[in-house]
Design a protein around this motif. Structure first.
Motif, PDB file in Angstrom:
ATOM      1  N   LYS A 103     -16.492 117.180  54.470  1.00 39.97           N
ATOM      2  CA  LYS A 103     -16.987 118.342  53.732  1.00 39.97           C
ATOM      3  C   LYS A 103     -18.456 118.179  53.346  1.00 39.97           C
ATOM      4  O   LYS A 103     -19.234 119.137  53.411  1.00 39.97           O
ATOM      5  CB  LYS A 103     -16.137 118.568  52.482  1.00 39.97           C
ATOM      6  CG  LYS A 103     -14.752 119.126  52.764  1.00 39.97           C
ATOM      7  CD  LYS A 103     -14.844 120.530  53.324  1.00 39.97           C
ATOM      8  CE  LYS A 103     -13.475 121.135  53.538  1.00 39.97           C
ATOM      9  NZ  LYS A 103     -13.561 122.505  54.098  1.00 39.97           N
ATOM     10  N   ASP A 104     -18.856 116.979  52.943  1.00 40.41           N
ATOM     11  CA  ASP A 104     -20.264 116.762  52.598  1.00 40.41           C
ATOM     12  C   ASP A 104     -21.164 116.978  53.810  1.00 40.41           C
ATOM     13  O   ASP A 104     -22.224 117.612  53.713  1.00 40.41           O
ATOM     14  CB  ASP A 104     -20.450 115.346  52.052  1.00 40.41           C
ATOM     15  CG  ASP A 104     -19.817 115.175  50.674  1.00 40.41           C
ATOM     16  OD1 ASP A 104     -19.514 116.208  50.051  1.00 40.41           O
ATOM     17  OD2 ASP A 104     -19.622 114.028  50.248  1.00 40.41           O
ATOM     18  N   ALA A 105     -20.745 116.454  54.953  1.00 41.47           N
ATOM     19  CA  ALA A 105     -21.553 116.634  56.166  1.00 41.47           C
ATOM     20  C   ALA A 105     -21.613 118.107  56.573  1.00 41.47           C
ATOM     21  O   ALA A 105     -22.667 118.607  56.989  1.00 41.47           O
ATOM     22  CB  ALA A 105     -20.967 115.791  57.297  1.00 41.47           C
ATOM     23  N   GLU A 138      -2.239 115.525  43.654  1.00 36.97           N
ATOM     24  CA  GLU A 138      -1.483 115.160  42.454  1.00 36.97           C
ATOM     25  C   GLU A 138      -1.723 113.711  42.051  1.00 36.97           C
ATOM     26  O   GLU A 138      -1.691 113.384  40.857  1.00 36.97           O
ATOM     27  CB  GLU A 138       0.008 115.390  42.704  1.00 36.97           C
ATOM     28  CG  GLU A 138       0.387 116.851  42.897  1.00 36.97           C
ATOM     29  CD  GLU A 138       1.846 117.027  43.267  1.00 36.97           C
ATOM     30  OE1 GLU A 138       2.538 115.975  43.388  1.00 36.97           O
ATOM     31  OE2 GLU A 138       2.299 118.166  43.432  1.00 36.97           O
ATOM     32  N   ALA A 139      -1.968 112.832  43.045  1.00 35.68           N
ATOM     33  CA  ALA A 139      -2.067 111.403  42.752  1.00 35.68           C
ATOM     34  C   ALA A 139      -3.439 110.999  42.219  1.00 35.68           C
ATOM     35  O   ALA A 139      -3.549 110.035  41.466  1.00 35.68           O
ATOM     36  CB  ALA A 139      -1.745 110.585  44.007  1.00 35.68           C
ATOM     37  N   THR A 140      -4.490 111.712  42.594  1.00 37.15           N
ATOM     38  CA  THR A 140      -5.839 111.289  42.210  1.00 37.15           C
ATOM     39  C   THR A 140      -6.213 111.813  40.828  1.00 37.15           C
ATOM     40  O   THR A 140      -5.755 112.875  40.399  1.00 37.15           O
ATOM     41  CB  THR A 140      -6.872 111.776  43.247  1.00 37.15           C
ATOM     42  OG1 THR A 140      -8.154 111.283  42.900  1.00 37.15           O
ATOM     43  CG2 THR A 140      -6.920 113.292  43.295  1.00 37.15           C
ATOM     44  N   ASN A 141      -7.066 111.048  40.143  1.00 40.27           N
ATOM     45  CA  ASN A 141      -7.609 111.463  38.850  1.00 40.27           C
ATOM     46  C   ASN A 141      -9.031 111.999  38.972  1.00 40.27           C
ATOM     47  O   ASN A 141      -9.597 112.460  37.988  1.00 40.27           O
ATOM     48  CB  ASN A 141      -7.602 110.276  37.878  1.00 40.27           C
ATOM     49  CG  ASN A 141      -6.200 109.835  37.527  1.00 40.27           C
ATOM     50  OD1 ASN A 141      -5.291 110.662  37.428  1.00 40.27           O
ATOM     51  ND2 ASN A 141      -6.006 108.534  37.323  1.00 40.27           N
ATOM     52  N   ASN A 142      -9.592 111.916  40.178  1.00 43.57           N
ATOM     53  CA  ASN A 142     -10.945 112.406  40.423  1.00 43.57           C
ATOM     54  C   ASN A 142     -10.898 113.923  40.616  1.00 43.57           C
ATOM     55  O   ASN A 142     -10.232 114.428  41.527  1.00 43.57           O
ATOM     56  CB  ASN A 142     -11.524 111.729  41.668  1.00 43.57           C
ATOM     57  CG  ASN A 142     -13.010 111.968  41.813  1.00 43.57           C
ATOM     58  OD1 ASN A 142     -13.533 112.953  41.322  1.00 43.57           O
ATOM     59  ND2 ASN A 142     -13.692 111.069  42.490  1.00 43.57           N
ATOM     60  N   THR A 143     -11.586 114.658  39.751  1.00 43.69           N
ATOM     61  CA  THR A 143     -11.525 116.119  39.822  1.00 43.69           C
ATOM     62  C   THR A 143     -12.194 116.656  41.083  1.00 43.69           C
ATOM     63  O   THR A 143     -11.754 117.664  41.640  1.00 43.69           O
ATOM     64  CB  THR A 143     -12.221 116.722  38.588  1.00 43.69           C
ATOM     65  OG1 THR A 143     -13.565 116.212  38.505  1.00 43.69           O
ATOM     66  CG2 THR A 143     -11.475 116.344  37.323  1.00 43.69           C
ATOM     67  N   THR A 144     -13.238 115.961  41.559  1.00 42.32           N
ATOM     68  CA  THR A 144     -13.909 116.413  42.781  1.00 42.32           C
ATOM     69  C   THR A 144     -12.990 116.309  43.978  1.00 42.32           C
ATOM     70  O   THR A 144     -12.855 117.240  44.778  1.00 42.32           O
ATOM     71  CB  THR A 144     -15.184 115.579  43.016  1.00 42.32           C
ATOM     72  OG1 THR A 144     -16.024 115.670  41.868  1.00 42.32           O
ATOM     73  CG2 THR A 144     -15.937 116.088  44.232  1.00 42.32           C
ATOM     74  N   LEU A 145     -12.316 115.160  44.115  1.00 44.89           N
ATOM     75  CA  LEU A 145     -11.383 114.994  45.227  1.00 44.89           C
ATOM     76  C   LEU A 145     -10.201 115.945  45.109  1.00 44.89           C
ATOM     77  O   LEU A 145      -9.736 116.508  46.107  1.00 44.89           O
ATOM     78  CB  LEU A 145     -10.888 113.549  45.272  1.00 44.89           C
ATOM     79  CG  LEU A 145     -11.914 112.478  45.671  1.00 44.89           C
ATOM     80  CD1 LEU A 145     -11.308 111.097  45.528  1.00 44.89           C
ATOM     81  CD2 LEU A 145     -12.374 112.696  47.097  1.00 44.89           C
ATOM     82  N   SER A 193     -10.145 118.926  43.760  1.00 43.50           N
ATOM     83  CA  SER A 193     -10.556 120.274  44.163  1.00 43.50           C
ATOM     84  C   SER A 193     -10.718 120.381  45.680  1.00 43.50           C
ATOM     85  O   SER A 193     -10.410 121.424  46.274  1.00 43.50           O
ATOM     86  CB  SER A 193     -11.866 120.642  43.472  1.00 43.50           C
ATOM     87  OG  SER A 193     -12.904 119.747  43.843  1.00 43.50           O
ATOM     88  N   LEU A 194     -11.185 119.297  46.329  1.00 42.16           N
ATOM     89  CA  LEU A 194     -11.300 119.306  47.794  1.00 42.16           C
ATOM     90  C   LEU A 194      -9.941 119.408  48.447  1.00 42.16           C
ATOM     91  O   LEU A 194      -9.748 120.183  49.402  1.00 42.16           O
ATOM     92  CB  LEU A 194     -12.016 118.043  48.262  1.00 42.16           C
ATOM     93  CG  LEU A 194     -13.540 117.983  48.093  1.00 42.16           C
ATOM     94  CD1 LEU A 194     -14.058 116.623  48.532  1.00 42.16           C
ATOM     95  CD2 LEU A 194     -14.215 119.066  48.895  1.00 42.16           C
ATOM     96  N   PHE A 195      -8.976 118.637  47.964  1.00 43.28           N
ATOM     97  CA  PHE A 195      -7.626 118.674  48.542  1.00 43.28           C
ATOM     98  C   PHE A 195      -6.970 120.033  48.334  1.00 43.28           C
ATOM     99  O   PHE A 195      -6.351 120.594  49.251  1.00 43.28           O
ATOM    100  CB  PHE A 195      -6.764 117.571  47.925  1.00 43.28           C
ATOM    101  CG  PHE A 195      -7.252 116.172  48.219  1.00 43.28           C
ATOM    102  CD1 PHE A 195      -7.835 115.873  49.434  1.00 43.28           C
ATOM    103  CD2 PHE A 195      -7.137 115.162  47.274  1.00 43.28           C
ATOM    104  CE1 PHE A 195      -8.299 114.586  49.708  1.00 43.28           C
ATOM    105  CE2 PHE A 195      -7.589 113.877  47.538  1.00 43.28           C
ATOM    106  CZ  PHE A 195      -8.167 113.594  48.758  1.00 43.28           C
ATOM    107  N   LYS A 196      -7.127 120.591  47.146  1.00 35.42           N
ATOM    108  CA  LYS A 196      -6.527 121.910  46.882  1.00 35.42           C
ATOM    109  C   LYS A 196      -7.216 123.001  47.701  1.00 35.42           C
ATOM    110  O   LYS A 196      -6.567 123.953  48.148  1.00 35.42           O
ATOM    111  CB  LYS A 196      -6.625 122.223  45.390  1.00 35.42           C
ATOM    112  CG  LYS A 196      -5.736 121.347  44.531  1.00 35.42           C
ATOM    113  CD  LYS A 196      -5.905 121.667  43.056  1.00 35.42           C
ATOM    114  CE  LYS A 196      -5.023 120.764  42.193  1.00 35.42           C
ATOM    115  NZ  LYS A 196      -5.200 121.038  40.748  1.00 35.42           N
ATOM    116  N   GLY A 197      -8.549 122.856  47.889  1.00 37.02           N
ATOM    117  CA  GLY A 197      -9.252 123.831  48.729  1.00 37.02           C
ATOM    118  C   GLY A 197      -8.781 123.794  50.165  1.00 37.02           C
ATOM    119  O   GLY A 197      -8.635 124.836  50.817  1.00 37.02           O
TER     120      GLY A 197
END
Length: 619
Positions: free
Chosen positions: A27-29, A193-200, A202-206
């Motif tokens: 996604k960053d690239a 659900e497993a990660t606590n990183n909000t950025t990750l 949001s990427l997974f949900k997107g």
């Protein structure tokens, strides 16, 4: 035996790799190199250049076996478990897959713009298969290596499953695409659900939101009866979720469903006092589409769904009109009869204008449901509807249909009543209560005229969206609005409510910084309603006059005052004369006078010697 033990210990001692977030890297690239604006060509160039740089930096280049009198043999160096020395080697698999995916999307865009280039479809599928090959190889390496942790393995699995699903989706293999996309969505949901990183997260949900419309489209095609009319609402929802830049397969499915639902060998229309048979395939498809749209409108639950239906149908109608116009132009140059084609074109123009007005009515309904709607917005929309209905009566051939002329005359009067009401509401919002009261009375008279004409045309087939109940609701709104306007007019006459000009005069515009010691009253409600802010200080501050040249530079010398030292100079001169030796006529010097106190003489001599050096220098 000892060698085997040593090798095992070395393998066990290898450190584990850090977690690699594959989706974040991708996604960053994409966002930084073209896909923010949908430029797949730029993204493909970036992926190719990055792969070349990495191969040179990590010395992981492909080989070219060139021999004399033999053609060069290219040997690609594939990524394996043994070749991975650090985490950077995973980028080979990621960006090889992304490069092939970008090539496929370039071919897809070209195919959508030029459907005649059928070879681009085979090129797109071939590029997607290569992307799947690299993504699957990446997944295999990560799964077999013990140095990667569980999140990295899950992300590689989800990425490979998504790439396989996209390849099957474009290949129209709906069952395989559904299975792969479901697997990718499930893995991404668990990672979110497993990660606590909000950025990750949001990427997974997107990514899950991106997969959902394609997954629903796959399930729709897998169904036993995809041509059923009951599933059209679901298709329209999928198309709305994908947006304008979504997949074109949804539009194709909608067109195929409409064509299959209203399939007929011959299509005839009645327009301009004559019956005409439509031979053009595009025009025939558009006419069938409008017939099917009437059935689908009853199943739409929200105004946005109706807006999407009318937008798609009117766009297809414009394309058909352009095609018929080209045929008429070509036949006119050949001196052929174009009466039937002119009739078909006029009928398509009627369908387009009627559909455009219906789309505006759906927009009006959607605007009314919003909380922040203003009367001015609805006023413009009603103006557009009235102008379109006036143009319908001027369409060539409409004069032969009396029912059409009568119906659209009633439609114009019907929506004039609504326009008059919202115009009065606009004046009331601007505190022009006299004009608003007059317009509310005018809207009541227009409602009565529309009611009388609407009762006469109950059996007219063109009267569809207009009803007596809507006029009754409008009449009740007008009555309540008239009461509030009369109350506001009386309040203004009594002086309780001030107009905009009076409020502007009473509000003190001085800033608070200048009136700190004064008591001032401020009407907060009126200022918020009129969007006026309380001035705190004047910005920028007022200018202060200053001299051209400051006194601290070349003019400072004229303002200096020196101390008066005349008395001190005379005293010092006397002391000097008293202590200086007197000269004899022969050039000798007189003996110094003896003092009674030698210490006092030394003291005076020391003081005079020190002071004399300040003014006249050394002796």
């Amino acid at each position: 035996m000892t060698n085997d033990v040593e090798m095992k210990t070395e393998a066990e001692e290898l450190p584990a790799f850090p977690t690699v977030h594959v989706l974040q890297v991708v996604k960053d690239a994409q966002q930084q190199h073209g896909l923010r604006h949908g430029d797949y060509a730029r993204y493909r160039k970036y992926c190719a250049a990055k792969l070349e740089r990495m191969r040179k930096a990590l010395k992981f280049t492909n080989t070219h076996n060139c021999q004399k009198r033999r053609p060069a043999k290219f040997v690609k160096k594939w990524l394996t478990v043994e070749s991975i020395q650090n985490v950077q080697y995973l980028n080979f698999g990621i960006f090889e897959s992304e490069r092939r995916y970008a090539e496929a999307m370039i071919d897809k865009i070209t195919l959508e713009d030029n459907p005649e280039k059928s070879r681009k479809r085979f090129s797109m599928i071939n590029s997607l298969r290569k992307a799947v090959l690299h993504a699957t190889n990446l997944e295999k390496i990560v799964q077999e290596s013990e140095r990667f942790d569980a999140p990295t393995k899950l992300e590689a699995q989800a990425y490979a499953a998504w790439m396989r699903g996209m390849c099957a989706f474009e290949s129209r293999n709906w069952q395989k695409a559904s299975e792969s996309l479901k697997l990718a969505k499930t893995v991404y949901e668990k990672l979110a659900e497993a990660t606590n990183n909000t950025t990750l997260s949001s990427l997974f949900k997107g990514r899950c939101r991106e997969i959902q419309p394609q997954l629903r489209l796959c399930e729709f095609n897998i169904a036993e009866s995809p041509g059923a009319v009951g599933t059209m609402t679901e298709l329209m929802e999928i198309r709305m979720q994908m947006g304008e830049g979504g997949d074109s397969s949804v539009d194709k499915l909608i067109s195929e469903m409409r064509a299959s639902a209203t399939s007929a060998e011959f299509v005839t229309i009645e327009w301009g006092g004559m019956k005409s048979t439509v031979d053009d395939e595009k025009a025939k498809q558009v006419i069938q589409e409008w017939k099917q749209t009437e059935v689908e409108l009853a199943q739409c639950q929200t105004p946005k769904e109706r807006m999407a239906l009318f937008e798609k149908a009117t766009a297809d109608t414009r394309d058909a009109i352009d095609r018929i116009s080209d045929v008429i132009r070509r036949k006119s140059s050949e001196n052929a009869d174009t009466t039937v084609l002119q009739s078909i074109k006029a009928y398509l123009e009627f369908l387009k204008m009627n559909g455009t007005a219906s789309r505006y009515l759906a927009i009006i309904e959607n605007t009314k449901s919003e909380k922040k709607s203003k009367p001015q917005d609805l006023l413009r929309l009603y103006d557009s509807v009235i102008e379109i209905y006036k143009e319908v009566a001027e369409t060539p051939g409409a004069e032969y249909d009396k029912n059409l002329l009568q119906a659209f005359e009633v439609k114009v009067e019907y929506y004039r009543a609504f326009r008059c009401f919202y115009m009065a509401a606009s004046y009331s919002a601007l505190h022009k209560y006299s004009e608003a009261a007059a317009l509310f009375d005018r809207s009541l008279s227009r409602i009565q005229d529309a009611e009388g004409k609407l009762k006469k045309l109950k059996s007219n087939s063109y009267i569809t969206n207009e009803s007596q109940s809507s006029l009754n609701e409008l009449k009740s709104e007008v009555d309540s609005a008239k009461i509030s306007v009369r109350a506001a007019r009386l309040a203004v006459a009594a002086g309780d409510i001030k107009t905009d000009t009076e409020v502007a005069k009473t509000i003190d515009e001085r800033p608070l910084l200048e009136t700190v010691n004064e008591w001032r009253s401020w009407n907060v409600r009126e200022s918020l309603r009129d969007k006026k802010t309380i001035p705190v200080a004047n910005l920028p501050p007022a200018f202060i006059p200053m001299p051209n040249k400051p006194i601290f530079f070349d003019l400072a010398n004229f303002h200096l005052s020196m101390p008066n030292v005349e008395d001190r100079l005379e005293k010092l001169q006397k002391d000097r004369d008293a202590h200086s030796p007197k000269k004899t006529p022969k050039g000798g010097s007189a003996a110094p006078s003896k003092s009674s106190d030698p210490k006092e003489g030394d003291k005076q001599q020391g003081i005079s010697g020190m002071v004399s050096g300040w003014f006249w220098g050394k002796k």
